[in-house]
Design a protein around this motif. Sequence first.
Motif, PDB file in Angstrom:
ATOM      1  N   ASN A 384       0.891  -1.576   0.405  1.00  4.39           N
ATOM      2  CA  ASN A 384       0.014   0.446   0.245  1.00  4.39           C
ATOM      3  C   ASN A 384       1.116   1.150  -0.524  1.00  4.39           C
ATOM      4  O   ASN A 384       0.492   2.069  -1.459  1.00  4.39           O
ATOM      5  CB  ASN A 384      -0.790   0.417   1.499  1.00  4.39           C
ATOM      6  CG  ASN A 384      -1.918  -1.149   1.488  1.00  4.39           C
ATOM      7  OD1 ASN A 384      -2.290  -1.928   0.228  1.00  4.39           O
ATOM      8  ND2 ASN A 384      -2.186  -1.449   2.627  1.00  4.39           N
ATOM      9  N   PHE A 385       1.613   1.642   0.580  1.00  6.78           N
ATOM     10  CA  PHE A 385       3.090   2.254   1.122  1.00  6.78           C
ATOM     11  C   PHE A 385       3.927   2.883  -0.222  1.00  6.78           C
ATOM     12  O   PHE A 385       3.780   3.531  -0.695  1.00  6.78           O
ATOM     13  CB  PHE A 385       3.416   2.138   2.298  1.00  6.78           C
ATOM     14  CG  PHE A 385       4.861   3.276   2.449  1.00  6.78           C
ATOM     15  CD1 PHE A 385       3.556   5.028   3.541  1.00  6.78           C
ATOM     16  CD2 PHE A 385       5.542   3.369   2.351  1.00  6.78           C
ATOM     17  CE1 PHE A 385       4.151   5.753   2.449  1.00  6.78           C
ATOM     18  CE2 PHE A 385       6.383   4.726   2.590  1.00  6.78           C
ATOM     19  CZ  PHE A 385       5.641   5.983   2.892  1.00  6.78           C
ATOM     20  N   ALA A 386       3.941   2.283  -0.968  1.00  2.00           N
ATOM     21  CA  ALA A 386       4.306   2.066  -2.458  1.00  2.00           C
ATOM     22  C   ALA A 386       3.725   2.349  -3.463  1.00  2.00           C
ATOM     23  O   ALA A 386       4.074   3.336  -4.171  1.00  2.00           O
ATOM     24  CB  ALA A 386       5.159   0.260  -3.311  1.00  2.00           C
ATOM     25  N   ALA A 387       2.709   2.214  -3.063  1.00  2.00           N
ATOM     26  CA  ALA A 387       1.807   2.664  -3.935  1.00  2.00           C
ATOM     27  C   ALA A 387       1.709   3.744  -3.923  1.00  2.00           C
ATOM     28  O   ALA A 387       1.489   4.826  -4.667  1.00  2.00           O
ATOM     29  CB  ALA A 387       0.371   1.791  -4.378  1.00  2.00           C
ATOM     30  N   ARG A 388       1.332   4.104  -2.538  1.00  2.00           N
ATOM     31  CA  ARG A 388       0.844   6.024  -2.173  1.00  2.00           C
ATOM     32  C   ARG A 388       2.624   6.593  -2.769  1.00  2.00           C
ATOM     33  O   ARG A 388       2.705   7.910  -3.355  1.00  2.00           O
ATOM     34  CB  ARG A 388       1.002   6.110  -0.620  1.00  2.00           C
ATOM     35  CG  ARG A 388      -0.332   5.526  -0.338  1.00  2.00           C
ATOM     36  CD  ARG A 388      -1.753   6.074  -0.193  1.00  2.00           C
ATOM     37  NE  ARG A 388      -2.563   5.555   0.287  1.00  2.00           N
ATOM     38  CZ  ARG A 388      -3.454   4.536  -0.587  1.00  2.00           C
ATOM     39  NH1 ARG A 388      -2.989   4.179  -1.192  1.00  2.00           N
ATOM     40  NH2 ARG A 388      -4.290   4.113   0.572  1.00  2.00           N
ATOM     41  N   LEU A 389       3.330   5.678  -2.353  1.00  2.00           N
ATOM     42  CA  LEU A 389       5.013   6.729  -2.882  1.00  2.00           C
ATOM     43  C   LEU A 389       4.804   6.963  -4.454  1.00  2.00           C
ATOM     44  O   LEU A 389       5.109   8.172  -4.756  1.00  2.00           O
ATOM     45  CB  LEU A 389       6.295   5.818  -2.883  1.00  2.00           C
ATOM     46  CG  LEU A 389       6.726   6.176  -1.548  1.00  2.00           C
ATOM     47  CD1 LEU A 389       7.369   4.772  -1.066  1.00  2.00           C
ATOM     48  CD2 LEU A 389       6.951   7.814  -0.911  1.00  2.00           C
ATOM     49  N   GLU A 390       4.255   5.781  -4.894  1.00  2.00           N
ATOM     50  CA  GLU A 390       3.967   6.465  -7.089  1.00  2.00           C
ATOM     51  C   GLU A 390       3.443   7.409  -6.832  1.00  2.00           C
ATOM     52  O   GLU A 390       3.659   8.363  -7.797  1.00  2.00           O
ATOM     53  CB  GLU A 390       4.305   4.855  -7.332  1.00  2.00           C
ATOM     54  CG  GLU A 390       3.948   5.089  -8.934  1.00  2.00           C
ATOM     55  CD  GLU A 390       2.565   6.009  -9.574  1.00  2.00           C
ATOM     56  OE1 GLU A 390       3.513   7.105 -10.033  1.00  2.00           O
ATOM     57  OE2 GLU A 390       1.886   5.573  -8.665  1.00  2.00           O
ATOM     58  N   ALA A 391       1.915   7.468  -6.529  1.00  2.00           N
ATOM     59  CA  ALA A 391       1.279   8.336  -6.687  1.00  2.00           C
ATOM     60  C   ALA A 391       1.692   9.769  -6.044  1.00  2.00           C
ATOM     61  O   ALA A 391       1.418  10.765  -6.683  1.00  2.00           O
ATOM     62  CB  ALA A 391      -0.334   7.900  -6.040  1.00  2.00           C
ATOM     63  N   LEU A 392       2.867  10.169  -5.400  1.00  2.00           N
ATOM     64  CA  LEU A 392       3.012  11.372  -5.070  1.00  2.00           C
ATOM     65  C   LEU A 392       4.105  12.197  -5.584  1.00  2.00           C
ATOM     66  O   LEU A 392       3.822  13.267  -5.815  1.00  2.00           O
ATOM     67  CB  LEU A 392       3.793  10.796  -3.793  1.00  2.00           C
ATOM     68  CG  LEU A 392       2.822  10.784  -1.579  1.00  2.00           C
ATOM     69  CD1 LEU A 392       4.166  10.687  -1.016  1.00  2.00           C
ATOM     70  CD2 LEU A 392       2.513  12.470  -1.749  1.00  2.00           C
ATOM     71  N   ASN A 393       4.449  10.971  -6.526  1.00  3.69           N
ATOM     72  CA  ASN A 393       5.211  12.124  -8.401  1.00  3.69           C
ATOM     73  C   ASN A 393       4.614  13.247  -8.461  1.00  3.69           C
ATOM     74  O   ASN A 393       4.929  13.633  -9.094  1.00  3.69           O
ATOM     75  CB  ASN A 393       5.648  10.988  -8.776  1.00  3.69           C
ATOM     76  CG  ASN A 393       6.947   9.249  -8.714  1.00  3.69           C
ATOM     77  OD1 ASN A 393       7.700  10.053  -8.379  1.00  3.69           O
ATOM     78  ND2 ASN A 393       6.417   8.653  -8.357  1.00  3.69           N
ATOM     79  N   LYS A 394       3.205  12.715  -8.334  1.00  2.00           N
ATOM     80  CA  LYS A 394       1.979  13.947  -8.939  1.00  2.00           C
ATOM     81  C   LYS A 394       2.424  14.922  -8.755  1.00  2.00           C
ATOM     82  O   LYS A 394       1.984  15.662  -9.072  1.00  2.00           O
ATOM     83  CB  LYS A 394       1.190  12.970  -9.839  1.00  2.00           C
ATOM     84  CG  LYS A 394       0.376  13.750 -10.553  1.00  2.00           C
ATOM     85  CD  LYS A 394      -1.109  13.056 -10.974  1.00  2.00           C
ATOM     86  CE  LYS A 394      -1.988  14.555 -11.517  1.00  2.00           C
ATOM     87  NZ  LYS A 394      -3.923  13.194 -11.769  1.00  2.00           N
ATOM     88  N   GLU A 395       1.798  15.086  -7.630  1.00  2.00           N
ATOM     89  CA  GLU A 395       1.726  15.812  -6.283  1.00  2.00           C
ATOM     90  C   GLU A 395       3.266  16.375  -6.254  1.00  2.00           C
ATOM     91  O   GLU A 395       3.097  17.948  -6.039  1.00  2.00           O
ATOM     92  CB  GLU A 395       1.316  15.376  -5.184  1.00  2.00           C
ATOM     93  CG  GLU A 395       1.787  16.360  -3.657  1.00  2.00           C
ATOM     94  CD  GLU A 395       1.104  15.838  -2.524  1.00  2.00           C
ATOM     95  OE1 GLU A 395       1.072  16.383  -1.145  1.00  2.00           O
ATOM     96  OE2 GLU A 395       0.037  15.040  -2.689  1.00  2.00           O
ATOM     97  N   LEU A 396       4.310  16.065  -6.087  1.00  2.00           N
ATOM     98  CA  LEU A 396       5.848  16.821  -5.713  1.00  2.00           C
ATOM     99  C   LEU A 396       6.646  17.014  -7.515  1.00  2.00           C
ATOM    100  O   LEU A 396       7.458  17.087  -6.811  1.00  2.00           O
ATOM    101  CB  LEU A 396       6.771  15.762  -5.442  1.00  2.00           C
ATOM    102  CG  LEU A 396       6.118  14.933  -3.572  1.00  2.00           C
ATOM    103  CD1 LEU A 396       6.669  13.848  -3.376  1.00  2.00           C
ATOM    104  CD2 LEU A 396       5.563  16.744  -3.283  1.00  2.00           C
TER     105      LEU A 396
END
Length: 438
Positions: A384-396
Amino acid sequence: MAGFWGSNDSAGSGATVATDFHHALMREVMTTELLRIKVLIAIAAGFSVITCTIYFIAPEALVRVWHGNFKPSYLYSVIAPFILFELWVHGAITRHMKQDRDLPVFRRYVGALIETSMPTVALALHIDSMGPVAALGWVAPLVYFIFIIASTLRLDFWLSAFTGFVAASQLFWMAMYYRPEGTLDPAPDFFYHAARSVVILVSGILAGAVGRQLRLQFGASIMAATARDRITNLFGQHVSPQVVERLMTEGASTGSDIRRVAVMFVDFRSFTAGARTRSPQEVVDRLDGAFAVLVEILDRHGGIVNKFLGDGFLALFGAPFEAGDAAHQAVAAAREMLAANERTNAASSWPLRIGIGIHIGEVVAGNIGSPRRKEYTVIGDTVNFAARLEALNKELGSQFLISSAVRDALGEECKDAVSRGEIPVRGYEHPVPVWQLG
Protein backbone atom coordinates in the motif's frame (compact mmCIF):
# COMPACT_ATOMS: atom_id res chain seq x y z
CA MET A 1 -7.19 -42.10 -16.71
CA ALA A 2 -5.91 -44.30 -13.93
CA GLY A 3 -7.75 -47.25 -15.46
CA PHE A 4 -6.04 -46.61 -18.76
CA TRP A 5 -2.51 -46.31 -17.45
CA GLY A 6 -2.62 -48.64 -14.48
CA SER A 7 -0.07 -47.19 -12.10
CA ASN A 8 0.79 -43.54 -12.31
CA ASP A 9 4.54 -43.12 -12.52
CA SER A 10 4.44 -39.47 -13.62
CA ALA A 11 2.74 -37.88 -10.64
CA GLY A 12 2.59 -34.12 -10.68
CA SER A 13 3.59 -31.62 -8.04
CA GLY A 14 -0.01 -30.82 -7.16
CA ALA A 15 -3.63 -31.72 -7.84
CA THR A 16 -4.02 -29.02 -10.51
CA VAL A 17 -0.84 -29.96 -12.34
CA ALA A 18 -1.68 -33.68 -12.08
CA THR A 19 -5.16 -33.16 -13.51
CA ASP A 20 -3.90 -31.02 -16.39
CA PHE A 21 -1.06 -33.46 -17.01
CA HIS A 22 -3.29 -36.53 -17.21
CA HIS A 23 -5.77 -34.73 -19.44
CA ALA A 24 -3.07 -33.58 -21.86
CA LEU A 25 -1.39 -37.00 -21.86
CA MET A 26 -4.72 -38.72 -22.51
CA ARG A 27 -5.28 -36.59 -25.60
CA GLU A 28 -1.72 -37.15 -26.79
CA VAL A 29 -2.12 -40.93 -26.51
CA MET A 30 -5.43 -40.83 -28.36
CA THR A 31 -3.79 -38.73 -31.09
CA THR A 32 -1.06 -41.35 -31.56
CA GLU A 33 -3.81 -44.02 -31.61
CA LEU A 34 -5.41 -42.21 -34.54
CA LEU A 35 -2.03 -42.10 -36.29
CA ARG A 36 -1.59 -45.86 -35.74
CA ILE A 37 -4.99 -46.57 -37.26
CA LYS A 38 -4.25 -44.40 -40.31
CA VAL A 39 -0.95 -46.23 -40.82
CA LEU A 40 -2.65 -49.64 -40.68
CA ILE A 41 -5.40 -48.57 -43.08
CA ALA A 42 -2.82 -47.15 -45.49
CA ILE A 43 -0.79 -50.39 -45.40
CA ALA A 44 -3.88 -52.55 -45.95
CA ALA A 45 -5.13 -50.38 -48.81
CA GLY A 46 -1.66 -50.26 -50.40
CA PHE A 47 -1.26 -54.04 -50.17
CA SER A 48 -4.69 -54.49 -51.73
CA VAL A 49 -3.92 -52.17 -54.63
CA ILE A 50 -0.54 -53.81 -55.32
CA THR A 51 -1.99 -57.33 -55.22
CA CYS A 52 -4.88 -56.42 -57.53
CA THR A 53 -2.49 -54.71 -59.94
CA ILE A 54 -0.35 -57.85 -60.12
CA TYR A 55 -3.49 -59.95 -60.55
CA PHE A 56 -4.52 -58.00 -63.66
CA ILE A 57 -0.99 -57.58 -65.09
CA ALA A 58 0.59 -60.95 -64.31
CA PRO A 59 -2.10 -63.30 -62.92
CA GLU A 60 0.08 -66.34 -63.52
CA ALA A 61 2.51 -65.10 -60.83
CA LEU A 62 -0.21 -65.04 -58.19
CA VAL A 63 -1.57 -68.40 -59.32
CA ARG A 64 1.92 -69.89 -59.01
CA VAL A 65 2.55 -68.43 -55.54
CA TRP A 66 -0.99 -69.10 -54.34
CA HIS A 67 -0.77 -72.74 -55.47
CA GLY A 68 -4.21 -72.44 -56.99
CA ASN A 69 -6.69 -70.09 -58.61
CA PHE A 70 -6.30 -66.77 -56.79
CA LYS A 71 -9.40 -64.56 -56.71
CA PRO A 72 -9.61 -60.95 -55.44
CA SER A 73 -12.52 -62.04 -53.26
CA TYR A 74 -10.01 -63.94 -51.08
CA LEU A 75 -8.15 -60.72 -50.48
CA TYR A 76 -11.18 -58.53 -49.84
CA SER A 77 -12.73 -61.06 -47.49
CA VAL A 78 -9.96 -60.14 -45.04
CA ILE A 79 -8.87 -56.60 -45.90
CA ALA A 80 -12.33 -55.04 -46.38
CA PRO A 81 -13.63 -56.06 -42.91
CA PHE A 82 -10.31 -55.00 -41.41
CA ILE A 83 -10.47 -51.51 -42.94
CA LEU A 84 -14.11 -51.13 -41.90
CA PHE A 85 -13.23 -52.15 -38.35
CA GLU A 86 -10.35 -49.67 -38.21
CA LEU A 87 -12.60 -46.89 -39.52
CA TRP A 88 -15.10 -47.69 -36.79
CA VAL A 89 -12.36 -47.56 -34.13
CA HIS A 90 -11.11 -44.26 -35.60
CA GLY A 91 -14.61 -42.82 -35.33
CA ALA A 92 -14.99 -44.03 -31.74
CA ILE A 93 -11.70 -42.43 -30.67
CA THR A 94 -12.59 -39.19 -32.45
CA ARG A 95 -15.96 -39.04 -30.68
CA HIS A 96 -14.34 -39.64 -27.30
CA MET A 97 -11.81 -36.88 -27.98
CA LYS A 98 -14.58 -34.43 -28.84
CA GLN A 99 -16.31 -35.38 -25.58
CA ASP A 100 -12.98 -35.06 -23.75
CA ARG A 101 -13.23 -38.67 -22.52
CA ASP A 102 -10.80 -41.56 -22.61
CA LEU A 103 -11.57 -44.95 -24.15
CA PRO A 104 -12.34 -47.73 -21.65
CA VAL A 105 -9.36 -49.99 -21.19
CA PHE A 106 -11.27 -53.17 -22.07
CA ARG A 107 -12.15 -51.72 -25.50
CA ARG A 108 -8.47 -51.24 -26.22
CA TYR A 109 -7.71 -54.89 -25.46
CA VAL A 110 -10.71 -56.11 -27.46
CA GLY A 111 -9.56 -53.94 -30.36
CA ALA A 112 -6.02 -55.35 -30.13
CA LEU A 113 -7.40 -58.89 -30.11
CA ILE A 114 -9.57 -58.33 -33.19
CA GLU A 115 -6.82 -56.54 -35.11
CA THR A 116 -4.17 -59.14 -34.39
CA SER A 117 -6.56 -61.92 -35.42
CA MET A 118 -6.81 -60.55 -38.98
CA PRO A 119 -3.45 -62.05 -40.09
CA THR A 120 -4.61 -65.34 -38.59
CA VAL A 121 -7.65 -65.35 -40.90
CA ALA A 122 -5.38 -64.60 -43.85
CA LEU A 123 -3.05 -67.41 -42.76
CA ALA A 124 -5.98 -69.84 -42.67
CA LEU A 125 -6.86 -68.92 -46.27
CA HIS A 126 -3.23 -69.47 -47.29
CA ILE A 127 -3.07 -72.84 -45.57
CA ASP A 128 -6.29 -73.89 -47.31
CA SER A 129 -4.76 -73.06 -50.68
CA MET A 130 -1.03 -73.71 -50.25
CA GLY A 131 -0.80 -76.19 -47.46
CA PRO A 132 0.71 -75.62 -44.01
CA VAL A 133 4.40 -75.77 -44.94
CA ALA A 134 4.22 -73.27 -47.81
CA ALA A 135 1.77 -70.94 -46.06
CA LEU A 136 3.73 -70.80 -42.80
CA GLY A 137 6.87 -69.95 -44.75
CA TRP A 138 5.22 -67.22 -46.85
CA VAL A 139 3.89 -63.71 -46.10
CA ALA A 140 1.05 -64.13 -43.61
CA PRO A 141 3.14 -64.89 -40.46
CA LEU A 142 5.25 -61.79 -41.17
CA VAL A 143 2.17 -59.57 -41.11
CA TYR A 144 2.02 -60.04 -37.34
CA PHE A 145 5.13 -57.88 -37.07
CA ILE A 146 3.32 -54.96 -38.72
CA PHE A 147 0.75 -54.97 -35.94
CA ILE A 148 3.40 -55.37 -33.26
CA ILE A 149 5.47 -52.45 -34.58
CA ALA A 150 2.37 -50.27 -34.95
CA SER A 151 1.37 -51.11 -31.37
CA THR A 152 4.21 -48.90 -30.11
CA LEU A 153 1.97 -45.94 -31.01
CA ARG A 154 -0.44 -47.08 -28.29
CA LEU A 155 2.22 -45.91 -25.79
CA ASP A 156 1.19 -48.75 -23.48
CA PHE A 157 3.57 -51.56 -22.55
CA TRP A 158 0.87 -54.07 -21.67
CA LEU A 159 -1.15 -53.51 -24.86
CA SER A 160 1.95 -54.11 -27.00
CA ALA A 161 2.88 -57.18 -24.97
CA PHE A 162 -0.72 -58.41 -25.32
CA THR A 163 -0.50 -57.91 -29.10
CA GLY A 164 2.68 -60.00 -29.18
CA PHE A 165 1.07 -62.67 -27.03
CA VAL A 166 -2.02 -62.91 -29.24
CA ALA A 167 0.12 -63.09 -32.39
CA ALA A 168 2.47 -65.69 -30.93
CA SER A 169 -0.28 -67.94 -29.55
CA GLN A 170 -2.42 -67.79 -32.70
CA LEU A 171 0.53 -68.49 -34.97
CA PHE A 172 1.55 -71.45 -32.80
CA TRP A 173 -1.97 -72.85 -32.79
CA MET A 174 -2.33 -72.50 -36.56
CA ALA A 175 1.05 -74.17 -37.14
CA MET A 176 0.38 -77.07 -34.79
CA TYR A 177 -3.30 -77.80 -35.12
CA TYR A 178 -4.90 -76.21 -38.22
CA ARG A 179 -4.95 -78.92 -40.88
CA PRO A 180 -7.53 -78.77 -43.71
CA GLU A 181 -8.90 -82.06 -44.96
CA GLY A 182 -6.67 -83.81 -47.42
CA THR A 183 -3.45 -82.23 -46.12
CA LEU A 184 -0.52 -84.61 -46.61
CA ASP A 185 2.23 -82.51 -45.01
CA PRO A 186 4.25 -84.19 -42.26
CA ALA A 187 3.43 -83.61 -38.59
CA PRO A 188 4.65 -80.20 -37.43
CA ASP A 189 7.77 -79.84 -35.29
CA PHE A 190 6.78 -78.55 -31.85
CA PHE A 191 10.08 -76.88 -30.98
CA TYR A 192 10.46 -75.30 -34.43
CA HIS A 193 7.12 -73.52 -34.27
CA ALA A 194 7.47 -72.77 -30.55
CA ALA A 195 10.74 -70.95 -31.27
CA ARG A 196 9.08 -68.86 -34.01
CA SER A 197 6.23 -67.94 -31.66
CA VAL A 198 8.64 -66.99 -28.88
CA VAL A 199 10.39 -64.58 -31.26
CA ILE A 200 7.06 -62.90 -31.98
CA LEU A 201 6.20 -62.73 -28.27
CA VAL A 202 9.58 -61.13 -27.51
CA SER A 203 8.98 -58.64 -30.33
CA GLY A 204 5.72 -57.62 -28.65
CA ILE A 205 7.49 -57.12 -25.34
CA LEU A 206 10.21 -55.04 -26.99
CA ALA A 207 7.58 -52.97 -28.79
CA GLY A 208 5.91 -52.39 -25.43
CA ALA A 209 9.21 -51.20 -23.95
CA VAL A 210 9.67 -48.76 -26.83
CA GLY A 211 6.09 -47.54 -26.45
CA ARG A 212 6.56 -47.07 -22.72
CA GLN A 213 9.72 -45.04 -23.30
CA LEU A 214 7.88 -42.85 -25.80
CA ARG A 215 5.10 -42.41 -23.27
CA LEU A 216 7.59 -41.31 -20.59
CA GLN A 217 9.10 -38.78 -23.00
CA PHE A 218 5.66 -37.47 -23.92
CA GLY A 219 4.82 -37.30 -20.23
CA ALA A 220 7.98 -35.36 -19.40
CA SER A 221 7.30 -32.86 -22.18
CA ILE A 222 3.66 -32.42 -21.18
CA MET A 223 4.55 -32.12 -17.49
CA ALA A 224 7.10 -29.41 -18.28
CA ALA A 225 4.58 -27.51 -20.42
CA THR A 226 1.89 -27.89 -17.75
CA ALA A 227 4.24 -26.63 -15.06
CA ARG A 228 5.21 -23.65 -17.21
CA ASP A 229 1.55 -22.79 -17.80
CA ARG A 230 0.83 -23.07 -14.09
CA ILE A 231 3.74 -20.76 -13.22
CA THR A 232 2.55 -18.23 -15.79
CA ASN A 233 -0.98 -18.36 -14.39
CA LEU A 234 0.24 -17.93 -10.81
CA PHE A 235 2.87 -15.26 -11.34
CA GLY A 236 1.28 -13.18 -14.07
CA GLN A 237 1.49 -13.04 -17.81
CA HIS A 238 5.09 -11.92 -17.78
CA VAL A 239 7.61 -14.20 -16.12
CA SER A 240 11.15 -14.16 -17.45
CA PRO A 241 12.61 -17.44 -18.75
CA GLN A 242 15.18 -17.39 -15.95
CA VAL A 243 12.45 -17.13 -13.30
CA VAL A 244 10.42 -19.90 -14.95
CA GLU A 245 13.40 -22.25 -14.99
CA ARG A 246 14.20 -21.55 -11.36
CA LEU A 247 10.58 -22.02 -10.30
CA MET A 248 10.42 -25.34 -12.15
CA THR A 249 13.69 -26.47 -10.56
CA GLU A 250 13.01 -25.32 -7.00
CA GLY A 251 9.23 -25.56 -7.08
CA ALA A 252 6.68 -22.78 -6.72
CA SER A 253 5.22 -22.44 -3.24
CA THR A 254 1.45 -22.95 -3.17
CA GLY A 255 1.00 -21.51 0.33
CA SER A 256 1.43 -18.07 1.85
CA ASP A 257 4.44 -16.85 3.80
CA ILE A 258 6.04 -13.69 5.14
CA ARG A 259 8.79 -12.24 2.97
CA ARG A 260 10.91 -9.11 2.94
CA VAL A 261 10.23 -7.67 -0.49
CA ALA A 262 11.03 -4.51 -2.41
CA VAL A 263 7.78 -3.39 -4.03
CA MET A 264 7.88 -1.15 -7.08
CA PHE A 265 4.92 0.64 -8.65
CA VAL A 266 5.36 2.17 -12.10
CA ASP A 267 2.92 4.47 -13.86
CA PHE A 268 2.93 6.65 -16.96
CA ARG A 269 1.81 10.17 -16.12
CA SER A 270 -1.03 11.80 -18.12
CA PHE A 271 -1.24 8.77 -20.35
CA THR A 272 -5.05 8.81 -20.40
CA ALA A 273 -5.12 12.42 -21.57
CA GLY A 274 -2.69 11.69 -24.41
CA ALA A 275 -4.67 8.60 -25.42
CA ARG A 276 -7.82 10.64 -26.06
CA THR A 277 -6.39 12.22 -29.20
CA ARG A 278 -4.99 9.00 -30.65
CA SER A 279 -6.42 5.85 -32.19
CA PRO A 280 -6.75 2.69 -30.09
CA GLN A 281 -4.04 1.01 -32.14
CA GLU A 282 -1.63 3.89 -31.54
CA VAL A 283 -2.32 3.71 -27.81
CA VAL A 284 -1.71 -0.03 -27.67
CA ASP A 285 1.47 0.16 -29.77
CA ARG A 286 2.95 2.97 -27.68
CA LEU A 287 2.16 1.28 -24.38
CA ASP A 288 3.40 -2.11 -25.54
CA GLY A 289 6.65 -0.59 -26.78
CA ALA A 290 7.23 1.25 -23.49
CA PHE A 291 6.43 -1.81 -21.38
CA ALA A 292 8.74 -4.01 -23.48
CA VAL A 293 11.71 -1.76 -22.65
CA LEU A 294 10.95 -1.51 -18.93
CA VAL A 295 10.16 -5.20 -18.43
CA GLU A 296 13.40 -6.24 -20.14
CA ILE A 297 15.29 -4.08 -17.62
CA LEU A 298 13.37 -5.67 -14.74
CA ASP A 299 14.32 -9.13 -15.96
CA ARG A 300 18.01 -8.28 -15.94
CA HIS A 301 17.83 -6.93 -12.41
CA GLY A 302 16.00 -9.94 -10.96
CA GLY A 303 12.53 -8.42 -10.70
CA ILE A 304 9.22 -9.81 -11.89
CA VAL A 305 6.09 -8.06 -13.07
CA ASN A 306 3.40 -9.30 -10.72
CA LYS A 307 0.57 -7.61 -12.59
CA PHE A 308 -0.08 -4.93 -15.18
CA LEU A 309 -2.35 -2.11 -14.02
CA GLY A 310 -3.61 -0.33 -17.13
CA ASP A 311 -0.82 2.13 -17.97
CA GLY A 312 1.41 0.88 -15.15
CA PHE A 313 2.49 -2.24 -13.31
CA LEU A 314 3.47 -3.73 -9.97
CA ALA A 315 6.93 -5.29 -9.81
CA LEU A 316 8.52 -7.37 -7.04
CA PHE A 317 12.10 -7.90 -5.94
CA GLY A 318 12.59 -10.67 -3.38
CA ALA A 319 9.51 -12.70 -4.27
CA PRO A 320 8.84 -15.44 -5.15
CA PHE A 321 12.56 -15.91 -4.39
CA GLU A 322 14.30 -14.34 -1.44
CA ALA A 323 16.96 -11.76 -2.25
CA GLY A 324 19.29 -10.17 0.26
CA ASP A 325 19.86 -7.15 -2.02
CA ALA A 326 16.26 -6.56 -3.11
CA ALA A 327 16.47 -2.81 -2.45
CA HIS A 328 19.66 -2.47 -4.49
CA GLN A 329 18.16 -4.43 -7.38
CA ALA A 330 14.97 -2.38 -7.37
CA VAL A 331 16.71 1.00 -7.29
CA ALA A 332 19.25 -0.03 -9.96
CA ALA A 333 16.40 -1.18 -12.18
CA ALA A 334 14.46 2.05 -11.59
CA ARG A 335 17.46 4.23 -12.48
CA GLU A 336 17.98 2.32 -15.73
CA MET A 337 14.26 2.47 -16.51
CA LEU A 338 14.28 6.27 -16.21
CA ALA A 339 17.26 6.55 -18.54
CA ALA A 340 15.74 4.12 -21.06
CA ASN A 341 12.44 6.01 -21.02
CA GLU A 342 14.24 9.25 -21.86
CA ARG A 343 15.91 7.58 -24.85
CA THR A 344 12.55 6.21 -26.01
CA ASN A 345 10.94 9.65 -25.69
CA ALA A 346 13.67 11.22 -27.81
CA ALA A 347 12.74 8.92 -30.69
CA SER A 348 8.95 9.11 -30.24
CA SER A 349 6.29 11.64 -31.22
CA TRP A 350 4.45 10.78 -28.01
CA PRO A 351 6.79 11.27 -25.03
CA LEU A 352 5.70 9.64 -21.79
CA ARG A 353 6.61 10.78 -18.29
CA ILE A 354 7.21 7.92 -15.91
CA GLY A 355 6.50 7.73 -12.19
CA ILE A 356 8.17 5.17 -9.89
CA GLY A 357 7.70 4.44 -6.18
CA ILE A 358 9.69 1.87 -4.20
CA HIS A 359 9.26 0.67 -0.62
CA ILE A 360 10.76 -2.34 1.13
CA GLY A 361 9.32 -4.33 4.01
CA GLU A 362 7.50 -7.47 5.00
CA VAL A 363 4.54 -8.69 2.97
CA VAL A 364 2.31 -11.73 2.89
CA ALA A 365 3.19 -13.48 -0.38
CA GLY A 366 1.08 -16.33 -1.73
CA ASN A 367 -1.62 -17.55 -4.03
CA ILE A 368 -4.80 -15.54 -3.67
CA GLY A 369 -8.11 -16.05 -5.45
CA SER A 370 -10.99 -18.42 -5.95
CA PRO A 371 -10.62 -22.22 -6.00
CA ARG A 372 -10.89 -22.12 -9.80
CA ARG A 373 -8.41 -19.30 -10.44
CA LYS A 374 -5.58 -18.23 -8.17
CA GLU A 375 -2.83 -15.68 -8.69
CA TYR A 376 0.44 -15.14 -6.90
CA THR A 377 0.46 -11.71 -5.28
CA VAL A 378 1.68 -9.78 -2.25
CA ILE A 379 -0.47 -8.13 0.41
CA GLY A 380 0.35 -5.80 3.25
CA ASP A 381 1.18 -2.25 4.27
CA THR A 382 4.43 -2.38 2.31
CA VAL A 383 2.46 -2.75 -0.92
CA ASN A 384 0.00 0.00 0.00
CA PHE A 385 2.74 2.44 0.92
CA ALA A 386 4.69 1.77 -2.31
CA ALA A 387 1.52 2.59 -4.26
CA ARG A 388 1.08 5.84 -2.26
CA LEU A 389 4.72 6.79 -2.95
CA GLU A 390 4.27 6.38 -6.68
CA ALA A 391 1.12 8.51 -6.58
CA LEU A 392 3.05 11.30 -4.77
CA ASN A 393 5.18 11.82 -7.90
CA LYS A 394 2.31 13.72 -9.48
CA GLU A 395 1.94 15.99 -6.44
CA LEU A 396 5.69 16.62 -6.04
CA GLY A 397 6.49 16.87 -9.76
CA SER A 398 9.04 14.06 -9.44
CA GLN A 399 9.61 10.79 -11.24
CA PHE A 400 11.25 8.50 -8.68
CA LEU A 401 10.45 8.38 -4.95
CA ILE A 402 11.68 5.95 -2.29
CA SER A 403 10.92 5.40 1.35
CA SER A 404 13.30 5.83 4.29
CA ALA A 405 13.49 2.04 4.53
CA VAL A 406 14.88 1.85 1.01
CA ARG A 407 17.33 4.68 1.65
CA ASP A 408 18.57 3.00 4.81
CA ALA A 409 18.96 -0.32 2.99
CA LEU A 410 21.09 1.31 0.28
CA GLY A 411 23.34 3.22 2.70
CA GLU A 412 26.28 4.89 0.96
CA GLU A 413 24.96 3.96 -2.47
CA CYS A 414 22.11 6.40 -1.98
CA LYS A 415 24.10 9.62 -1.48
CA ASP A 416 22.21 11.39 -4.26
CA ALA A 417 18.85 10.94 -2.50
CA VAL A 418 17.15 14.27 -1.85
CA SER A 419 14.81 14.55 1.12
CA ARG A 420 11.34 15.88 0.31
CA GLY A 421 10.58 16.12 4.00
CA GLU A 422 7.78 14.49 5.92
CA ILE A 423 4.70 14.43 3.72
CA PRO A 424 1.12 13.54 4.63
CA VAL A 425 0.13 10.30 2.92
CA ARG A 426 -3.46 9.23 2.44
CA GLY A 427 -4.32 6.41 4.80
CA TYR A 428 -1.59 7.23 7.34
CA GLU A 429 -2.11 9.22 10.52
CA HIS A 430 1.26 10.98 10.55
CA PRO A 431 3.40 12.47 7.77
CA VAL A 432 6.16 10.15 6.55
CA PRO A 433 9.66 10.99 5.25
CA VAL A 434 10.00 10.70 1.48
CA TRP A 435 13.17 10.72 -0.61
CA GLN A 436 13.65 11.56 -4.28
CA LEU A 437 16.11 9.95 -6.67
CA GLY A 438 16.84 10.55 -10.31
